[in-house]
Design a protein around this motif. Structure first.
Motif, short mmCIF file in Angstrom:
data_model
loop_
_atom_site.label_atom_id
_atom_site.label_comp_id
_atom_site.label_asym_id
_atom_site.label_seq_id
_atom_site.Cartn_x
_atom_site.Cartn_y
_atom_site.Cartn_z
N LEU A 31 -5.74 -3.71 -2.07
CA LEU A 31 -5.39 -3.76 -0.65
C LEU A 31 -6.62 -4.01 0.23
O LEU A 31 -7.73 -3.64 -0.14
N ASP A 73 -9.80 -1.65 0.68
CA ASP A 73 -10.06 -0.90 -0.55
C ASP A 73 -11.21 -1.49 -1.35
O ASP A 73 -11.51 -2.68 -1.25
N LYS A 79 -5.67 4.93 -12.54
CA LYS A 79 -4.81 5.02 -11.37
C LYS A 79 -5.11 3.89 -10.38
O LYS A 79 -4.25 3.49 -9.60
N MET A 134 -2.78 0.96 -9.88
CA MET A 134 -1.41 1.23 -9.43
C MET A 134 -1.26 1.09 -7.92
O MET A 134 -2.19 0.74 -7.22
N GLY A 135 -0.05 1.42 -7.44
CA GLY A 135 0.20 1.41 -6.00
C GLY A 135 1.33 0.48 -5.61
O GLY A 135 1.77 0.49 -4.46
N CYS A 136 1.81 -0.33 -6.54
CA CYS A 136 2.89 -1.26 -6.21
C CYS A 136 4.10 -0.95 -7.08
O CYS A 136 4.01 -0.19 -8.05
N THR A 164 4.98 2.34 -8.90
CA THR A 164 3.81 3.23 -8.92
C THR A 164 3.33 3.57 -7.52
O THR A 164 2.13 3.64 -7.25
N LYS A 165 4.27 3.76 -6.62
CA LYS A 165 3.95 4.29 -5.30
C LYS A 165 4.19 5.79 -5.37
O LYS A 165 5.31 6.21 -5.62
N GLY A 166 3.21 6.56 -5.09
CA GLY A 166 3.38 8.01 -5.13
C GLY A 166 2.09 8.65 -5.58
O GLY A 166 1.02 8.06 -5.49
N MET A 171 4.47 4.83 0.41
CA MET A 171 3.23 5.10 -0.32
C MET A 171 2.75 3.87 -1.10
O MET A 171 3.32 2.80 -1.01
N GLY A 172 1.67 4.07 -1.86
CA GLY A 172 1.15 2.99 -2.70
C GLY A 172 -0.30 2.66 -2.40
O GLY A 172 -0.93 1.90 -3.13
N CYS A 173 -0.84 3.22 -1.33
CA CYS A 173 -2.22 2.92 -0.97
C CYS A 173 -3.04 4.21 -1.00
O CYS A 173 -2.49 5.31 -1.05
N LYS A 210 -1.57 6.07 -5.06
CA LYS A 210 -1.36 5.13 -6.17
C LYS A 210 -1.01 5.97 -7.38
O LYS A 210 -1.82 6.78 -7.81
#
Lengths: 565, 565
Positions: free
Chosen positions: A103, A106, A551, A554-556, A559-561, B554-556, B560
């Motif tokens: 992102l 980041d 980790k 992840m993020g998409c 894997t959001k959380g 979430m996700g960022c 993640k």
């Protein structure tokens, strides 16, 4: 003082004992105005430059790249092209396959080992950011005390690219619109990030094009007379197949994609997007002048001017133009010499990795141009590739079963009835997120079968790139691959190993690889718009052997959380 | 047939019983070539349009917007401007504050209740995507059986914007470069997405500008003679303060940002980015002709041509140009009438929400232009706002203590020594991710104090927008706010409530709000480049009362990952 001296001594004596050094890079990807061909446009730079900084390392080194994304609203991911990422499949940098996008704001840390010497590349692997300028070279040298099976005095690297004045956003708006709007041929060819667009072209806004901008001074490769140069040439064109030539100088091909080639001499070299070659060049011509190095588009009837650089004999001025006209290069549609060069590339005696003599699976991949709901696409066996929301590596490792289509794409096509020389009777295809799953440690053959596009009498060149592996190039042929006869002519003796290989117009190319690298790996046409339009597939092998995923990838998708440590 | 009839009957009788209807929208955000002012450039569209589809709803309705991000490599988020999101702070659409950005390819579902009638807006709240075209209007009507305190025959909406030919990427490259490169004044003003750039301007590529493109036909507001129109006017300019006028027609201001205004009549209306007004216009002029509606830039010495639309008296042809020259509008640097209008806006008798007579906290916010490490920024009390990696709402709710700077930004500035009329002696500022935390259900006063920019004798207009609340506008003043004297003149009787308010050059504006909406809320200058350059702050209140956050936001940053359900 004593302490410092002692510290230095410890370091000095410690270095040779460790496996490899750590090379730490801090990079920032950003949009900046650049004029690589004299025309000013936004480019994606790394630390202010395109091409970005070179990674220069030694076999066994650990590369750490801290990549800060400063693209404002745009994500990014960088692929380390030719690095197999053994044990680190999550750092392959293939957005949607091995990681979520990085992102804006980041910083993502890539960390991997360069386990073999050779000439490699890096580039964005997200959307069409590579052709916006995010690319560079990786050069890995042999360990101390080991030497190459050829000698040279100096080592140099260049990357060839093609360059568009339209932004990738403008290009993509055309690619995905109905009717299809094609951006056309590139405005220029860049050699090591420098090219030359004619600012007097009608319709060009004067304020945007400045022929005297030092950013578009031709690249000069300065050589000392009588010395021999290893020139590492990589191509990261968005579209174009190129032919590279230095007037009056033969080149001896010695390396391809990190593997030693049984040397052969060429006057000019065909190179496809995603390939790298090392050639030896001796500065054995009249040293009182400079020579043109030129890169010409082949395989497409392009009006793009050849890219030019200066092969500069020291002490001539590096900006002194050669007195000659650059070499004209081969005719754009003469396929024969291209096929001849492809076939000529064999593994070097003494450095042959013998291929398995048989394979466990054969997948024939028919390359076609199609429509899906009226949108122009490319397909493999009539399935056009679509990225899932959750990267395959994560989905497979953690068993997110809904993340992609569980039914695999077809292993072949209607061989009996499909006419590769004509526009398909039904040009419609389907999209797919399905993948090819290979049993770990099996041997897989891929036959890339070219065909006619949606335009009559037209078949294009597609350079296919495999992530995470090298493959043996078993053979090339014209026309339709014959499953019975053609394998008999496969080169099982000294095939070159590569990671990128062309399939020529109306031809086929046969590859073999060992599914021995646990992970999920893209295999796709390296033409950036073609991959964007679905020309790729995904392989999985040994997912159960992949270690815990970081980790940071992840993020998409699923894997959001978060979970508390 | 019987079944169907029965079903229809059930629906018919059921509707009035439910609290509000559900209005379900499916939107796709995409880059497409558009020519809103005759010049072709990429715009971000929603379902192919800019402005995007209007949301037309009734008080109490639930709005569901399924937003698909088809921007290729670019994330997105949409803010529902003026909707307080009571109980749903996670759907405010403010990237970095209330949600992670929506990734390309993903579909995000916004779901919220429109709990009050009025005129609202929606627009991208990520990077500078709003000015790329992602915006539209929200119109919420009264419940059945209730009526407005004014009458009209027809209800119409328009949005005013300014339009740049440079992409947001090009603009941002300039904003964040050293030295600072300012994009300059907009190329045109659009009224309801239509403007007119002069295609004969020197240096304009003919292929990109077509004066006969129907996309740039002036917007026509067709009226029936003698009828009265409620015209809802919103401004979503990137930069410009505007004055709107319909030649020969007075306007009665009756609504501002969703609140009824004690009616007053204007010949022309000043409107700042983020504001909405309803005005009543009676078509009481010579009906045999059309009239110009014009939008003019004020507060900046702009060379941008006025935006023009046609106030079209039926049955005249809507494209028939009025025989007159458009009204010249007020002089750009005449501040007095702007201040006069600001002060004139009071709450309508009978509809006054009385403000608390005292406040629990006063924050004075000095607005300054600064440098940080050589990069041009805007700051509040010398702190320039930076987005954190983890949105505040998530970080605060789940106690990610490292996500942002825990020390709050200052509640004031060096009042005694700071000269608001001069360039600051030290123009350097610091960045901050710190936030203002307000005790739940307390009353907070904000004094926006304007000052000189980094150019001598220059102070700009800043329209400040508060998320999640309306505030009472207690007063405006010239010069430096006097903490002792000025509060005595606050309007505590009938102040208008708004969500966006200007602070005029070298002046101050005083606001009061109740910190009664659990969540995290941005308060910022609505000039898109100013917010990008740090001109904003964040308020938190009642975070402990916020319900469980949806995983979709979430996700960022620290979110993640995943957890098994």
């Amino acid at each position: 003082m004593n302490f410092l001296a002692c510290f230095v001594l410890i370091c000095f004596f410690t270095v040779p004992l460790v496996e490899g050094r750590v090379r730490h890079y801090k990079w920032e990807a950003k949009y900046e105005f650049k004029s690589p061909d004299c025309y000013k446009k936004l480019a994606i730079t790394v630390n202010g430059k395109t091409p970005g900084p070179s990674i220069v390392a030694q076999q066994g080194d650990t590369i750490i790249v801290e990549l800060k994304n400063s693209l404002l609203t745009e994500n990014v991911a960088i692929h380390w092209h030719g690095i197999r990422q053994i044990g680190t499949p999550w750092f392959d940098g293939t957005e949607g396959v091995t990681q979520c996008p990085i992102l804006p704001g980041d910083t993502f840390v890539y960390k991997f080992i360069v386990d073999r010497p050779g000439t490699y590349l890096y580039h964005a692997h997200y959307g069409m950011q590579r052709e916006a300028g995010l690319y560079g070279s990786i050069r890995v040298s042999l360990p101390e005390g080991e030497s190459e099976p050829f000698s040279y005095d100096y080592d140099r690297s260049i990357i060839l690219t093609d360059w568009y004045h339209a932004s990738t956003y403008e290009q993509v708006a055309g690619l995905s619109s109905i009717p299809f709007v094609w951006v056309g041929e590139p405005q220029s060819i860049l050699i090591q990030g420098k090219g030359r667009f004619n600012c007097s072209t009608p319709g060009i806004q004067a304020s945007l094009c400045n022929a005297t901008n030092p950013e578009c001074t031709p690249y000069a490769l300065t050589v000392i007379p009588r010395k021999t140069y290893r020139l590492r040439i990589g191509s990261l064109t968005a579209l174009s197949a190129l032919n590279f030539e230095i007037e009056g100088h033969n080149m001896t091909v010695v390396e391809a994609d990190g593997h030693y080639v049984e040397p052969f001499v060429v006057k000019n070299l065909f190179i496809y997007s995603g390939e790298t070659y090392s050639v030896l060049i001796t500065a054995d011509q009249d040293p009182s002048r400079n020579y043109w190095a030129s890169a010409k588009i082949v395989s497409r009837n392009s009006n793009t001017t050849n890219g030019l650089a200066i092969f500069n004999y020291y002490p001539n001025h590096p900006r002194r133009n050669p007195p000659t006209v650059p070499a004209p290069g081969p005719h754009w549609n003469d396929n024969e010499p291209r096929l001849t060069q492809s076939i000529a590339i064999k593994s070097r005696q003494g450095y042959i990795h013998p291929p398995p003599q048989t394979s466990d699976r054969v997948i024939v991949m028919l390359n076609t141009q199609n429509n899906i709901n009226g949108v122009r696409r490319w397909s493999i066996n009539n399935a056009s590739y679509n990225l899932p929301h959750t990267p395959y590596l994560i989905a497979l490792k953690y068993n997110f079963t809904d993340a992609f289509d569980p039914s695999p794409p077809p292993d072949g096509y209607d061989f009996a009835n499909y006419d590769i020389y004509s526009v398909a009777k039904n040009v419609n295809a389907t999209t797919s997120t399905g993948i090819y799953r290979n049993k770990f440690n099996t041997t897989v053959d891929i036959i890339l079968q070219n065909a006619n596009t949606m335009n009559p009498n037209n078949s294009e060149t597609h350079p296919w790139h495999l992530h995470g592996h090298d493959f043996w190039v078993l053979g090339y042929g014209k026309g339709k691959f014959d499953k019975t006869k053609d394998p008999k002519n496969f080169n099982l003796v000294n095939p070159i190993m590569k990671n990128t290989v062309p399939v020529h117009p109306y031809g086929w190319t046969a590859l073999r690889f060992r599914a021995d690298n646990p992970g999920v790996w893209a295999f796709h046409c390296h033409i950036e718009s073609h991959f964007f339009m679905g020309m790729g597939v995904i392989f999985e092998e040994g997912i159960e052997k992949v270690g815990p995923l970081p980790k940071s990838i992840m993020g998409c998708g699923d894997t959001k959380g978060f979970h508390r440590p």
